[in-house]
Design an enzyme around this catalytic site. Structure first.
Site, short mmCIF file in Angstrom:
data_model
loop_
_atom_site.label_atom_id
_atom_site.label_comp_id
_atom_site.label_asym_id
_atom_site.label_seq_id
_atom_site.Cartn_x
_atom_site.Cartn_y
_atom_site.Cartn_z
N GLU A 272 5.10 -5.21 8.42
CA GLU A 272 3.78 -5.16 8.04
C GLU A 272 3.27 -6.39 7.45
O GLU A 272 1.69 -6.51 7.24
CB GLU A 272 3.64 -3.83 6.93
CG GLU A 272 3.66 -2.63 7.54
CD GLU A 272 3.65 -1.41 6.31
OE1 GLU A 272 3.90 -0.13 6.86
OE2 GLU A 272 3.84 -1.93 5.17
N HIS B 293 0.96 -1.30 -0.08
CA HIS B 293 0.18 0.06 -0.02
C HIS B 293 0.90 1.28 0.20
O HIS B 293 0.55 2.24 0.58
CB HIS B 293 -1.25 0.16 1.23
CG HIS B 293 -0.54 0.03 2.50
ND1 HIS B 293 -0.90 -0.82 3.70
CD2 HIS B 293 0.70 0.53 3.10
CE1 HIS B 293 -0.11 -0.64 4.62
NE2 HIS B 293 0.80 0.13 4.40
N HIS C 189 11.14 -3.25 3.28
CA HIS C 189 11.32 -1.64 3.13
C HIS C 189 11.75 -1.18 4.37
O HIS C 189 11.33 -1.71 5.64
CB HIS C 189 10.23 -0.69 2.50
CG HIS C 189 8.92 -0.66 3.18
ND1 HIS C 189 8.19 -1.69 3.63
CD2 HIS C 189 8.15 0.40 3.88
CE1 HIS C 189 6.94 -1.31 4.03
NE2 HIS C 189 7.12 -0.09 4.34
N HIS D 258 -1.42 4.91 9.81
CA HIS D 258 -0.17 5.93 9.78
C HIS D 258 -0.30 7.25 10.62
O HIS D 258 -0.01 8.20 9.93
CB HIS D 258 0.47 5.99 8.20
CG HIS D 258 0.56 4.66 7.62
ND1 HIS D 258 -0.46 4.20 7.03
CD2 HIS D 258 1.49 4.12 7.32
CE1 HIS D 258 -0.01 3.12 6.39
NE2 HIS D 258 1.26 3.00 6.49
#
Length: 292
Positions: A244, A12, A197, A59
């Site tokens: 995640e 996402h 990441h 977030h």
């Protein structure tokens, strides 16, 4: 009864949403990313669900450092796109399904999983980017998402975060909850986030193509072993934000081949698999599974 018929897994990345919103999808850098979702957009039209149960992480828009629930289910009638500092994304309001969401909350809590009930929240790129990738660009006023969405937020930002095993077990409880709902609904469950990441520190920019693809193999073919992956493996191999990926295990645990924590039933059908690096500073992964 309601039934989960398919699961969708996708990254996402916020820059993907920006590329769509700014009309950059056909630029050389972005074109390979969006080409990986061409099949998915047609699949979505051909297999339109009645409800999407969408697992994502907030977030710091709906939840600040003052209050960080481990698992939070949205039970509202609608959710506005969040302003993440540069205005809300130009996408339609997300319509909820309060009745099914409340039923799932009741059932899952009675199965000994503690959920936070959220009656009002805005939803950020963690939820809207997957919808845009699967549904294509939509006018925020004239168009609507194809079906109601139940947002399910998981804390993978502030430690401690839930284990992959906990998420996998939760997926099984969610399937049981859905199947005990007495309306005939076709439900899709989506797991989002990742892949490898890291956004800060000495390893900022880390992407691990080999590990990502091995993890995808295991998610699809040996999900119980995938669920047992230790937390430190995600951090070491996939970067600090690679954690995640535990959210994908909620969706995988909800598939019909999983019983008692093991893949004992007919394996789901792999309809699509895609991987690309890089998209901004993130590896993009995407899978569609259909229950047999």
């Amino acid at each position: 009864m309601a039934k989960i018929t398919a699961s969708v897994y996708t990254s996402h990345v916020p820059a993907i949403g920006a590329a769509m919103d700014l009309g950059k999808t056909q630029e050389d850098y972005w074109k390979p990313v969006f080409a990986g979702y061409d099949f998915s957009k047609q699949w979505m039209k051909d297999n339109k669900p009645d409800v999407i149960f969408l697992v994502f992480n907030d977030h710091a828009t709906a939840f600040s450092s003052d209050l960080i629930p481990t698992f939070a289910i949205g039970t509202a009638a609608e959710y506005q796109p969040a302003d993440e500092g540069w205005g809300p994304r130009p996408v339609p309001v997300v319509k909820g399904h309060p009745e099914l969401a409340s039923h799932i909350a009741q059932s899952v809590i009675q199965q000994d999983f503690d959920l936070t009930i959220v009656n009002k929240m805005d939803v950020d790129h963690g939820l809207t980017v997957p919808l845009s990738l699967m549904c294509g660009p939509l006018d925020p006023v004239k168009d609507a998402w194809p079906c109601p969405v139940i947002p399910f937020a998981v804390n993978v930002v502030q430690y401690p975060v839930p284990s992959g095993q906990r998420c996998f077990n939760l997926g099984q409880a969610i399937r049981k909850a859905v199947e005990s709902y007495d309306e005939d609904l076709n439900v899709h469950i989506w797991g989002t986030g990742g892949m490898s990441h890291q956004l800060q520190g000495a390893r900022a920019g880390l992407i691990n193509r080999e590990w990502d693809n091995a993890w995808l193999d295991q998610l699809i073919n040996d999900p119980a072993a995938c669920a047992a992956t230790p937390h430190i493996n995600y951090v070491r191999e996939a970067g600090s934000e690679g954690i995640e990926l535990v959210m994908w295990l909620i969706a995988r645990g909800a598939m019909s081949d999983i019983e008692g924590g093991q893949a004992t039933g007919p394996a789901p059908k792999l309809r699509h698999r895609f991987y690309h690096v890089p998209a901004s500073n993130t590896a993009v992964g995407h899978v569609i599974l259909e229950n047999s």
